[in-house]
Design a protein around this motif. Structure first.
Motif, PDB file in Angstrom:
ATOM      1  N   LEU A 143       0.850  -1.274   0.037  1.00 31.50           N
ATOM      2  CA  LEU A 143      -0.109  -0.032   0.164  1.00 31.50           C
ATOM      3  C   LEU A 143       0.916   1.283  -0.167  1.00 31.50           C
ATOM      4  N   ALA A 144       1.824   1.302   0.813  1.00 30.84           N
ATOM      5  CA  ALA A 144       2.779   2.367   0.918  1.00 30.84           C
ATOM      6  C   ALA A 144       3.382   2.859  -0.327  1.00 30.84           C
ATOM      7  N   ALA A 145       3.818   1.756  -0.916  1.00 29.15           N
ATOM      8  CA  ALA A 145       4.821   1.894  -2.126  1.00 29.15           C
ATOM      9  C   ALA A 145       3.904   2.421  -3.328  1.00 29.15           C
ATOM     10  N   SER A 146       2.690   1.806  -3.254  1.00 26.99           N
ATOM     11  CA  SER A 146       1.544   2.357  -4.349  1.00 26.99           C
ATOM     12  C   SER A 146       1.389   3.919  -4.148  1.00 26.99           C
ATOM     13  N   VAL A 147       1.245   4.372  -2.859  1.00 25.41           N
ATOM     14  CA  VAL A 147       1.124   5.710  -2.802  1.00 25.41           C
ATOM     15  C   VAL A 147       2.353   6.491  -3.172  1.00 25.41           C
ATOM     16  N   MET A 148       3.499   5.951  -2.674  1.00 24.24           N
ATOM     17  CA  MET A 148       4.903   6.712  -3.064  1.00 24.24           C
ATOM     18  C   MET A 148       4.887   6.706  -4.569  1.00 24.24           C
ATOM     19  N   LEU A 149       4.649   5.510  -5.373  1.00 20.26           N
ATOM     20  CA  LEU A 149       4.700   5.551  -6.682  1.00 20.26           C
ATOM     21  C   LEU A 149       3.800   6.424  -7.376  1.00 20.26           C
ATOM     22  N   GLY A 150       2.744   6.959  -7.106  1.00 19.64           N
ATOM     23  CA  GLY A 150       1.750   7.743  -7.609  1.00 19.64           C
ATOM     24  C   GLY A 150       2.186   9.270  -7.276  1.00 19.64           C
ATOM     25  N   TRP A 151       2.733   9.059  -6.123  1.00 19.52           N
ATOM     26  CA  TRP A 151       3.226  10.768  -5.730  1.00 19.52           C
ATOM     27  C   TRP A 151       4.524  11.067  -6.697  1.00 19.52           C
ATOM     28  N   SER A 152       5.299   9.986  -6.840  1.00 18.93           N
ATOM     29  CA  SER A 152       6.636  10.281  -7.609  1.00 18.93           C
ATOM     30  C   SER A 152       6.354  10.518  -8.883  1.00 18.93           C
TER      31      SER A 152
END
Length: 305
Positions: free
Chosen positions: A56-65
């Motif tokens: 979940l956290a990586a999905s959010v960080m990927l979207g943010w990046s």
């Protein structure tokens, strides 16, 4: 929480209301994360809970990046750096603490982690032959003495508490893993890799490593369909892993590492308060004195830097 400390100079201006807001968000997000961790370890394997946390956290960080157009394409040798970051910080570190949460009150987990700066000192001596000042060594000794006092009531009751010793050993190993990840992060920054890019890939690799490990162990990837488990998973993934991290990095840029670093002193106090209210953590004179020593050791360490 010490990834960018050597890179940013602290301004001398007083804290603004925005600075205080970011400070409060960072401290309370991390302060409540330890009790949330306890909601993850009852019926699901710790490595599976950490896996879903960083999916979940990586999905959010990927979207943010992607939204911020952060660089995500890197050569293979740089991906080896990201994989090391994922191994030490975003998989091993958290998994060991989740296992430790089976045996210890949540507040004590935070206290052990707050000595990351002391473990960084030890690793600097062992790995890089650094010569710390005597005051730094004294700060580390004070901090470890505080840990010993805080854990003494847990370990030495009517008889030796092996579970408490096991929990302390797991959390100590988890903190060492986090500090090894700090060394990797410092090297990444010196190589000119942004923290956002490194964190995004580190979380992806951490989730991949945990997924592989869980498959090899034959773990079920099913989660506990309860409000406690799902709520704590959402909190740890979004609030503690993404929002608090972003707040802390913003704070580093605004007020510098010297003052931002004091969040590592304050959030264990929040965690212990939460543990007292919700877990019935019992304070003794030794535990109170130990907390004072842990805080003092951290403060001396931060001021001496």
């Amino acid at each position: 929480m010490t990834m960018a400390e050597s890179r940013i100079a602290a301004p001398a201006s007083p804290l603004t209301s925005k600075d205080l807001g970011l400070y409060g968000l960072t401290v309370f997000s991390w302060g409540f994360s330890w009790i949330a961790m306890k909601g993850q370890v009852a019926n699901v394997a710790p490595e599976v809970s950490v896996f879903w946390r960083f999916v979940l956290a990586a999905s959010v960080m990927l979207g943010w990046s992607l939204i911020r157009r952060q660089r995500l394409a890197f050569p293979l040798r740089t991906h080896l750096r990201f994989a090391a970051l994922g191994l030490f910080i975003f998989s091993t570190n958290f998994t060991l603490f989740y296992y430790g949460a089976k045996y210890l009150p949540s507040g004590l987990l935070a206290v052990v982690f707050s000595l990351a700066s002391v473990f960084n000192l030890i690793l600097g001596v062992v790995l890089f032959r650094q010569r710390p000042k005597l005051i730094i060594l004294g700060a580390g000794l004070i901090g470890f003495s505080g840990i010993a006092l805080m854990f003494w009531p847990q370990i030495a009751g009517a008889e030796l508490n092996l579970d408490a010793l096991k929990g302390l050993a797991l959390c100590t190993a988890g903190t060492l893993s986090f500090c090894l990840g700090n060394m990797v992060s410092s090297s990444n920054q010196k190589a000119g890799i942004s923290i956002t890019s490194a964190t995004t890939w580190g979380m992806i690799y951490g989730a991949a490593l945990l997924g592989t490990f869980s498959l090899l162990r034959g773990d079920s990837f099913a989660v506990e369909p309860t409000l406690t488990y799902l709520g704590s998973l959402a909190y740890l993934s979004i609030i503690a892993s993404v929002l608090a991290f972003a707040s802390y990095l913003t704070l580093l840029g605004r007020i510098g590492p010297a003052r931002a670093g004091y969040s590592t002193v304050i959030f264990p106090v929040v965690a212990l308060t939460v543990s007292t209210i919700f877990e019935g953590y019992v304070w003794t004179f030794a535990a109170l004195l130990g907390l004072v020593l842990v805080i003092a050791g951290n403060v001396i360490m931060l001021r001496s830097r």
